[in-house]
Design a protein around this motif. Sequence first.
Motif, PDB file in Angstrom:
ATOM      1  N   ASN A   1       1.388   6.850  -6.919  1.00  0.00           N
ATOM      2  CA  ASN A   1       0.245   7.742  -7.262  1.00  0.00           C
ATOM      3  C   ASN A   1       0.276   8.913  -6.610  1.00  0.00           C
ATOM      4  O   ASN A   1      -0.562   9.775  -6.778  1.00  0.00           O
ATOM      5  N   TYR A   2       1.337   9.479  -6.018  1.00  0.00           N
ATOM      6  CA  TYR A   2       1.467  10.518  -5.375  1.00  0.00           C
ATOM      7  C   TYR A   2       0.461  11.017  -4.308  1.00  0.00           C
ATOM      8  O   TYR A   2      -0.139  12.182  -4.269  1.00  0.00           O
ATOM      9  N   GLU A   3       0.223  10.034  -3.461  1.00  0.00           N
ATOM     10  CA  GLU A   3      -1.071   9.790  -2.547  1.00  0.00           C
ATOM     11  C   GLU A   3      -0.187   9.989  -1.097  1.00  0.00           C
ATOM     12  O   GLU A   3       0.803   9.672  -0.995  1.00  0.00           O
ATOM     13  N   SER A   4      -0.964  10.477  -0.283  1.00  0.00           N
ATOM     14  CA  SER A   4      -0.655  10.754   1.074  1.00  0.00           C
ATOM     15  C   SER A   4      -0.216   9.036   1.820  1.00  0.00           C
ATOM     16  O   SER A   4      -0.809   8.182   1.646  1.00  0.00           O
ATOM     17  N   VAL A   5       1.088   9.257   2.410  1.00  0.00           N
ATOM     18  CA  VAL A   5       1.582   7.834   3.095  1.00  0.00           C
ATOM     19  C   VAL A   5       1.308   8.174   4.565  1.00  0.00           C
ATOM     20  O   VAL A   5       1.627   7.134   5.162  1.00  0.00           O
TER      21      VAL A   5
ATOM     22  N   ARG B   1       2.193   1.793  -3.549  1.00  0.00           N
ATOM     23  CA  ARG B   1       0.872   2.150  -4.465  1.00  0.00           C
ATOM     24  C   ARG B   1       0.936   3.834  -4.174  1.00  0.00           C
ATOM     25  O   ARG B   1       0.619   4.578  -5.249  1.00  0.00           O
ATOM     26  N   ARG B   2       0.811   4.129  -3.071  1.00  0.00           N
ATOM     27  CA  ARG B   2       0.563   5.405  -2.557  1.00  0.00           C
ATOM     28  C   ARG B   2       1.657   6.288  -3.246  1.00  0.00           C
ATOM     29  O   ARG B   2       1.466   7.625  -3.468  1.00  0.00           O
TER      30      ARG B   2
ATOM     31  N   GLU C   1      -1.180   8.148   6.870  1.00  0.00           N
ATOM     32  CA  GLU C   1      -2.011   7.223   7.385  1.00  0.00           C
ATOM     33  C   GLU C   1      -1.448   5.946   7.874  1.00  0.00           C
ATOM     34  O   GLU C   1      -1.783   5.204   8.606  1.00  0.00           O
TER      35      GLU C   1
ATOM     36  N   GLU D   1       0.801  -1.124  -0.043  1.00  0.00           N
ATOM     37  CA  GLU D   1       0.190   0.011   0.003  1.00  0.00           C
ATOM     38  C   GLU D   1       1.029   1.256  -0.083  1.00  0.00           C
ATOM     39  O   GLU D   1       0.707   2.116  -0.740  1.00  0.00           O
TER      40      GLU D   1
END
Length: 316
Positions: free
Chosen positions: A308-312, A304-305, A314, A301
């Motif tokens: 995709n330039y998503e927040s890590v 993947r984040r 969390e 996960e």
Amino acid sequence: MDARGMKIFSGSSNRKLAEEICSILKKRLGDMELNHFADGEIQVKINETVRGYDVFLIQPTSYPVNEHLMEVLIICDALKRASANRINVVMPYYGYARQDRKTAGREPITAKLVADLLEAAGVDRVITVDLHAGQIQGYFDIPLDHLAAGHLLARYFKPLVQEDPEDWVVVSPDLGGVTRARKFSHDLDLPIAIIEKTRPRPNESIVENIIGDVQGKNCIIIDDIIDTAGTITNAANFLAEKAGAKDVYITASHALLSGPAVERIEDSAVKKCVVTNSVHLPESKECSKIEVVSIGPQLAEAIRRIYNYESVSELF
């Protein structure tokens, strides 16, 4: 510049974990050969294009740590010279972290040295799990994602604890591990106790005192690393034989299990030893007391984040 895609490669340290991550992400493990010259030097050959790709290299630097560290550096040099877009090293266990500061004259700071070596080899980002000391994050001038395995380990214990939570306590094996133990205790909503110990030499310890109530309690000793298991099994035996504890469990993020570790766990008062697969556990080190929970889904996960330039955040 946007990457052409993602590719995942694995060194020789924990290929099984890399295969699990690839399965979760529905990716094929990259084609790469690792060999040795006659004198022992590592030879790397990447058998597919990485030009323009974001590459994730899975490689904890566990035993033999020098071999696996050199693999990382050489593979990353090959990726850089092959024009990979970004090189991300997924290093669940960060070797050489225990020398993170000078405690006496003429000592090295190997945790900083390894950070410098990774950057010099062309690494753009490091993803790791439960560093031995949090300040190691400051040794990097590139992004570092520091994930925690505590909640995965806590998930194993929740069904046991929920049967009678008043009978359980989380134990820190030393004063330096109090923050880790407190976070773990919050996950399980349990009190904590602390073992005071002295270290006459590396991998040896003497229990001096226990702060907190463990009499008649089931204890969970949590640490970041189980190396030779001498310290943690001594603590478990002390709790069971001298402090009046009931069942004693031990848990840690990284199961190095060097030398006599497995035999010490088998012969100790430990009921279960719960660890992650951040380090590959060969069949020779398996035993009925050791349970392994997978960190693969969390790392997958994170990959993947990041891709995709998503927040890590969390996942921390």
